[in-house]
Design an enzyme around this catalytic site. Structure first.
Site, PDB file in Angstrom:
ATOM      1  N   GLY A   1      -1.940  -4.072   1.126  1.00 42.95           N
ATOM      2  CA  GLY A   1      -2.092  -5.238   1.978  1.00 42.95           C
ATOM      3  C   GLY A   1      -1.189  -6.392   1.611  1.00 42.95           C
TER       4      GLY A   1
ATOM      5  N   ASP B   1      -4.188   7.466   9.798  1.00 44.39           N
ATOM      6  CA  ASP B   1      -3.938   6.127  10.351  1.00 44.39           C
ATOM      7  C   ASP B   1      -2.524   5.976  10.912  1.00 44.39           C
ATOM      8  OD1 ASP B   1      -2.358   5.979   8.112  1.00 44.39           O
ATOM      9  OD2 ASP B   1      -3.555   4.469   7.082  1.00 44.39           O
TER      10      ASP B   1
ATOM     11  N   SER C   1       0.817  -1.214   0.000  1.00 44.33           N
ATOM     12  CA  SER C   1       0.000   0.000   0.000  1.00 44.33           C
ATOM     13  C   SER C   1       0.850   1.264   0.000  1.00 44.33           C
ATOM     14  CB  SER C   1      -0.917  -0.001   1.221  1.00 44.33           C
ATOM     15  OG  SER C   1      -0.157  -0.153   2.402  1.00 44.33           O
TER      16      SER C   1
ATOM     17  N   ASN D   1       3.783  -5.271   5.468  1.00 43.28           N
ATOM     18  CA  ASN D   1       2.634  -5.993   6.013  1.00 43.28           C
ATOM     19  C   ASN D   1       3.058  -7.236   6.780  1.00 43.28           C
ATOM     20  OD1 ASN D   1       0.297  -4.432   5.227  1.00 43.28           O
ATOM     21  ND2 ASN D   1       0.930  -4.893   3.126  1.00 43.28           N
TER      22      ASN D   1
ATOM     23  N   HIS E   1       0.226   5.332   6.650  1.00 40.92           N
ATOM     24  CA  HIS E   1       0.421   5.661   5.243  1.00 40.92           C
ATOM     25  C   HIS E   1       0.792   7.130   5.052  1.00 40.92           C
ATOM     26  CE1 HIS E   1      -2.127   1.986   5.135  1.00 40.92           C
ATOM     27  NE2 HIS E   1      -1.216   1.675   4.216  1.00 40.92           N
TER      28      HIS E   1
END
Lengths: 225, 256, 847
Positions: B107, B216, B70, B135, B219
């Site tokens: 992801g 978040d 991502s 991830n 990112h």
């Protein structure tokens, strides 16, 4: 006591006006016993209803005991009836939910009479029904109901008593009894009585007789005051 | 939310539940090249003796594939703000005729990346920027497995003739020093072992800085992505400079 | 005054039998309200308890970053102002646990929670050993762990577990824990430790992913203001302030829906009772017109007569309400108290009392009296129209029906009063307004229908069938009951069917959300070469076939469409299509999908790429059938033609949903992974073993466990469902009772006609047929209008108040019409049985 000047009544029958009472003048003196006779639909009951303020005239004026009732509203008329007019109906019209005694009591209570109970008892005794006081109308015979109705009409000792064919629903014995009562009231209390009747025999006992036909008064035979 | 995480949008009249966002980060899509990725492919693991030189495609464009998760895909950003797009711009303004393909899949873990490597390398690819592992770290997946996957990916890429730029990742400290140390070491070890170009930490100077990240905290935002692009550029440029022959020709169009 | 009081008393003495129905209406209505209110209060308490337990506190401040400097001083300040409060802090991190044994590389991702002494404010831990939880268990590096951790790592109580730099001693096993709402899904077994130990383990350094939370216990009254103030104070930070009332999860949402629904029912029952009161008062007044005329003839003014009847109604209303309260006590005594108790004890609270509260009693009395008066007032105004002339002429012509401004005013006042009662009772002006709007709409439609009906059936008056002819004549004769029955039955069926259909909708949604086959275990990142192995493993463990769903992430880069066209990602973003979409491919529709346009493909693979879109993409984004959408799939572009539009039932959690669904073969060989949703093994041991096996054999596959959350949700919805069903049954029963009574009341106006027909030689059968026809026609019409109105009401409530997916329940609606018609016809005939049996003369004489 009762004075009608040019009183008429017109109702709508379908879309056409129908005059059920032609302009009528009538004066009933205090203490008089007047009977009104005539065939069905001649306007007798209409005339009586107008006097009682149950109906409003299309023209003319009505004076009761010095009061012009023509312009009184519904409640004013009710008060006037409560104080000055007793009414006896052909179909008695007792309140079915109340006992005989209570039916007599009602006008006294409406008038705010302090000793209503005592008075009602006296009235019941006067019409000879003391022992029937706790019965409901449905438990009384027609004659008894009409006597109760008369007691009720007299409760507040009104100067005027109106009766609409009071014997029309009674057998002759009972009818006679009722008329006796009315005459007695007229004599002993000096109450002005106006009675609509079919019974020719009764008219003979009255002070005056008014005959009606097709909404007109045709003859007035006035007897002794 | 107690439902499944598969809803690609929240119910029309609802709002996205928190767990949904979380799953977005983690929901996996990864490639698979069944025949090429079986257990029995030790050959691919052997380090190549000579680093392959990037070649020029028929159209003369320098092809770079940004391969990652991502962070590469630019989750939460418009496509033109993701770091590969920013990198493309840098290349262009530096005068290179290049095309940077964004092959980031949100992801994705190294396991998924390994299986889609062949797909991404189809056609002529000169440089592969390999930025996976984030991830794996977020989910605390076994480090040795990650190392294995990365090693195979490097091998596959080089076999296809692409130069590899390996970008390192960090595991979040909450997993404990034991894990994070081993995690970090993996990238260094691979870079040394395979002698590929190496960028120690893709998010250097971006991670952990609130102003450069989305809400978040994982990112990068547009500005953060720009920084990432600059950071990647710093490692990419020397690769171009070192390029010879056709690559250099492509790199400097017009022969000026 | 004395006259009024005595008259009222005397009238009641003789007419109480006829007014008994009035009494029953009020009593049933009030009983329902009071019982419901108590039930609702109890459910609310239980739900609040559940919600508090989910949060373990009243208010929570939460952040995924270290506490900003501003937070703690702001909090201190607010708490000082706000009165007594307790606070405690928690920290949640996902971390790695490993065995202490040297050389072991066995690790396990766990959800670590650090708590302080105060935790939890609500709810309680249940530990496997049976002892009660105390913070002492965590002191000196103690840890409580979820049972599956022991299975997965092969540990026992007393063993040590390495997390970060600290070796924790496992002191007990957690069976149930409060405060689980955080991070809904489980990414690993829970480990509970001392808050301070988390820091000592070196897990809270720069860039650590930790969720820090401050929990507060505050007075209920102080909570909302405090939350709002804190939100304002902290609006520029990343701190989220929430309360147990607003945790934003779905359980919370469903509880709100339930409360709205219960409020709605309370109000509907009040209105139903009101309709009964209206109907009986109307009949009562009709029967009393002569007495009223006599009283007026004897000198009573209209005001006094009105007072006599209002006094009667008031007396009846009050005593009916009192009886209602008594009934409610009986109902509550008979209701399984365990309903609420069970829940309460499950979360560790004392059982909630099911006794009536004083406030509920007072409210019940007040609402009963108020609503009775409101509904009785308009028919009572008829008293004003009773003229003494009636006594002289049988058919005293009514005055031409002019607009009676007083009636209009009183009606308006009653409506306003009704809305106010609604706002009070339903505690939601919105619900009240919808219901009152529906009430008004249906009333108007029914009035129109009544008028239209009379016109429509006029030709039937020439029918040669005696019963039919007279049924028609009866419907249209002067002073007929057509309008009244239509109104009473129409409104009644409107509410009853509306409530039943709403209930069906609500429960349907709950069932979809938490049906027994709701997946509670999710596997992500299954690679294609692992798919068969994973499938086999799942099937072996659960005994059921497992479906793996392929997923890819794509972006829209171009669209060649009828309505919208573009050819760059930038324009795609402008068209609202800029984000990454998770897509899948399959040959069949899922259970929660239906095609609303175009044709869905068959099983054969695609020759050229084909895609099916969700209807939102058509309605909101303008993509249409036949359009060609170009997707960026892993760096390559694929153009697919839109061949169908699907509607996805998003609330149905069993199948998930995709905005873009591709025909198999559309992606060529594009690599992708799979996800799986399944119901994991119910047995905890088997479940843990499955998770351990998955982690060992497919380390990249993550197993996410939703069982804890889902079972909590299921428990909540379980008793909510029960409460709703019980309440719905109460509404149905009381409503039906009231309606049947309303219809039965109209017989009093049939008595005379029936008797006359008997005199004229009509036999019982003919009379019964006539009545059945007459009432049946009215029942069908009223039921149809009520049913149609209910459809609209249900839709509006589902859409705007309850916020659930609406689906029509044709069975409820059709059944509603049939049952209404049958009930009205049967009631009409049965209520008149005594009239049919009685000697006609008795009836006529009694008149």
């Amino acid at each position: 006591m009762i004075e009608l000047r040019g009183v008429s009544k017109t109702v709508l029958s379908g879309s056409r006006p129908l005059t059920i009472l032609q302009p009528t003048d009538l004066t009933v003196a205090s203490g008089q016993f007047l009977s009104i006779v005539g065939p069905s639909g001649s306007g007798k009951s209409t005339l009586l209803g107008l006097i009682a303020g149950l109906d409003t005239p299309s023209s003319g004026e009505i004076v009761i005991d010095g009061v012009d009732i023509t312009d009184l509203d519904e409640d004013g008329l009710a008060r006037l009836r409560g104080a000055k007019i007793g009414f006896v109906f052909q179909f008695f019209h007792l309140i079915p939910a109340l006992t005989a005694f209570e039916n007599v009591l009602v006008p006294l209570e409406i008038a705010g009479e302090a000793r209503a109970g005592e008075k009602a008892a006296v009235l019941l005794r006067d019409v000879g029904l003391t022992d029937r006081g706790h019965h409901y109308p449905s438990q009384l015979s027609g004659g008894e109901q009409q006597r109760i109705a008369i007691a009720r009409a007299l409760a507040n000792d009104p100067p005027i008593l109106l009766a609409d064919e009071p014997t029309g629903n009674l057998d002759s014995a009972n009818g006679r009894h009722v008329v006796d009562l009315l005459l007695d009231v007229n004599r002993s209390r000096g109450t002005t009585v106006v009675m609509v009747t079919h019974d020719a025999e009764l008219t003979a006992r009255c002070d005056a007789v008014l005959t009606m036909r097709d909404g007109r008064t045709t003859a007035a035979a006035v007897g002794q005051p | 939310m107690m439902g499944c995480g598969m809803q690609t949008v929240p119910p029309p009249n609802g709002r996205p539940p928190r767990a949904f966002i979380f799953l977005l980060c983690l929901t996996l899509v990864s490639g698979c090249v069944p025949a090429a990725t079986g257990e029995d492919q030790p050959a691919a693991l052997e380090p190549a003796r000579e680093p392959a030189r990037a070649a020029v495609a028929d159209d003369g464009l320098l092809r770079i594939v940004a391969f990652g998760d991502s962070l590469t895909a630019g989750l939460g950003l418009p496509a033109e703000d993701a770091y590969p797009a920013r990198l493309q711009e840098r290349l262009e303004s530096a005068g290179y005729r290049a095309r940077v393909v964004n092959a980031g899949v949100s992801g994705e873990t190294t396991a998924g990346g390994l299986r889609r490597m062949a797909w991404a390398l189809e056609g002529e690819v000169h440089i592969l920027i390999l930025a996976l592992g984030g991830n794996d770290g977020l989910r605390g997946l076994p480090v040795d497995q990650m190392q294995d996957n990365l090693a195979r990916m490097i091998a596959v890429a080089r076999d296809s003739g692409a130069q590899v730029l390996l970008a390192g990742m960090e595991a979040p400290p909450n997993l404990g020093a034991d894990y994070t140390d081993r995690f970090r070491g993996t990238f260094e070890q691979l870079a040394a072992e395979y002698e590929v170009a190496y960028l120690p930490f893709l998010l250097e100077g971006v991670a952990g800085i609130a102003e450069l990240n989305q809400a978040d905290g994982i990112h990068p935002n547009a500005e953060g992505a720009e920084r990432v692009a600059a950071h990647v550029w710093s490692a990419l440029e020397p690769m171009l400079g070192a390029a010879q022959g056709p690559l250099a020709a492509a790199a400097r169009p017009g022969g000026s | 005054m004395r006259f009024i009081a005595r008259m009222a008393y005397r009238e009641l003495r003789s007419s109480w039998r006829r007014l008994a129905f009035f009494f029953i209406c009020v009593a049933v209505g009030v009983a329902a309200i009071v019982a419901l209110r108590s039930l609702t209060q109890n459910v609310r308490v239980a739900l609040a308890t559940e919600a508090r337990t989910l949060l373990a506190g009243d208010v929570s401040l939460r952040t995924d970053r270290p506490w900003p400097d501003a937070v703690l001083p702001a909090l201190d300040r607010r708490l000082e102002e706000g009165g007594p409060a307790a606070r405690t802090e928690t920290v949640d991190i996902v971390t790695m646990a490993r065995l202490e044994k040297s050389g072991s590389t066995r690790t396990k991702v766990v959800e670590l929670r650090g708590v302080q002494t105060g935790f939890p404010f609500y709810g309680r831990f249940v530990l496997a050993s049976g002892r009660s939880y105390s913070f002492d268990l965590l002191r000196d590096d103690g840890a409580l762990v979820a049972p599956e951790l022991l299975t997965q790592l092969g540990l026992r109580v007393g063993d040590r577990l390495l997390i970060g730099e600290v070796a924790f001693e496992i002191r007990d096993v957690i069976v149930t824990e409060p405060g689980r709402s955080l991070g809904a899904f489980s990414f690993g077994p829970r480990v509970l430790v001392d808050h301070a130990a988390v820091e000592r383990a070196g897990l809270l350094t720069f860039a650590s992913r930790a969720t820090r939370q401050i929990l507060l216990r505050v007075d209920e009254a102080a909570m909302q203001p405090l939350v709002e103030q804190l939100r304002e104070d902290l609006q520029d930070t990343f701190v989220r302030v929430g309360s147990y009332r607003r945790t934003g999860n779905r359980i919370e949402r469903n509880l709100e829906r339930t409360e709205s629904y219960l409020s709605l029912i309370g109000f509907v029952i009040v209105v139903l009772g009101g309709i009964g009161v209206w109907s009986v008062t109307r009949v009562f007044v009709q029967q009393r017109l002569r007495s009223v005329a006599i009283l007026k003839c004897l000198g009573a003014t209209t005001g006094r007569v009105l007072a006599v009847y209002v006094a009667q109604v008031a007396l009846l209303a009050l005593s009916g309400s009192a009886l209602g309260v008594g009934l409610a006590m009986a109902i509550l005594a008979a209701t399984p108290a365990s309903l609420v108790e069970q829940t309460a004890s499950a979360v560790g609270l004392a059982a909630v009392s099911t006794e009536l509260t004083g406030s509920a009693i007072v409210q019940g009395l007040a609402v009963g009296a108020l609503v009775s008066l409101l509904f009785a007032l308009v028919p009572l105004l008829e008293v004003r129209r009773a003229k003494p002339l009636l006594l002289l002429r049988q058919a005293a012509a009514r005055p031409a029906s002019r607009v009676d401004w007083l009636t209009v005013a009183v009606t308006a006042a009653a409506a306003v009063g009704l809305v106010l009662v609604a706002a009070w009772q339903a505690a939601s002006l919105e619900v009240g307004l919808y219901v009152v709007a529906g009430f008004t709409g249906v009333t108007m439609v029914l009035s129109l229908i009544g008028r239209g009906l009379l016109r429509a059936i006029a030709p039937l008056q020439g029918s040669s069938w005696f019963a039919l002819r007279h049924a028609v004549l009866n419907l249209s004769r002067p002073g007929n009951q057509t309008r009244v029955i239509l109104l009473a039955v129409g409104l009644g069926s409107f509410f009853i069917i509306g409530v039943q259909a709403t209930q069906a909708n609500l429960l349907g949604n709950f069932a979809l959300e938490l049906s027994d086959d709701t997946p509670d275990m999710f596997l992500i990142d299954i690679q294609e070469d692992q798919a068969d192995g994973v499938r086999a493993m799942l099937e072996a463990s659960t005994g059921e076939s497992a479906e793996l769903i392929p997923v890819l992430r794509v972006r829209v880069t171009a669209l060649d469409g009828r309505n919208v066209s573009f050819d760059s990602p930038r324009e795609a973003r402008r068209a609202g299509l800029g984000r990454e979409y998770t897509v899948t491919y399959r040959a069949r529709l899922a259970e929660n999908e239906e095609v609303v346009a175009g044709r869905f493909w068959d099983e054969s693979p695609a020759a050229t790429p084909e895609v099916s879109i969700e209807e939102d993409l058509r309605d909101e984004r303008g993509i249409d059938l036949g359009d060609v959408v170009t997707f960026d799939v892993l760096g390559r572009e694929i153009s697919a033609r839109v061949t169908s539009v699907r509607k996805v039932q998003w609330d149905d959690t069993r199948s998930g949903g995709f905005m873009f669904l591709f025909r198999p073969g559309s992606f060529g060989g594009a690599p992708h992974s799979y996800v799986a949703f399944l119901q994991g093994p119910g047995e905890q041991e088997v479940r843990a073993r499955l998770q351990r096996d998955a982690a060992e054999r497919y380390p990249n596959v993550s197993v996410i466990d939703g069982l804890a959350v889902i079972s909590t949700g299921r428990r909540v919805l379980g008793y909510v469902t029960l409460a709703i069903s019980v309440v719905g049954a109460v509404a149905l029963f009381s409503g039906a009772l009231i309606l049947i009574g309303s219809v039965a009341m109209t017989k009093f106006q049939r008595v005379h006609d029936a008797a006359v027909f008997r005199v004229l030689g009509g036999d019982t059968r003919m009379l019964a047929t006539m009545l059945a026809l007459e009432y049946g026609v009215l029942g069908v019409l009223a039921g149809a209008v009520g049913s149609a109105g209910a459809l609209v009401l249900t839709w509006a409530l589902a859409r705007h108040v309850l916020d659930i997916t609406w689906f029509p329940s044709p069975l409820t609606n059709v059944l509603g019409v049939v049952v209404t018609a049958a009930a009205v016809a049967v009631t009409g005939v049965v209520a008149s049985v005594d009239v049919l049996r009685r000697k006609p003369l008795t009836t006529l004489r009694a008149e």
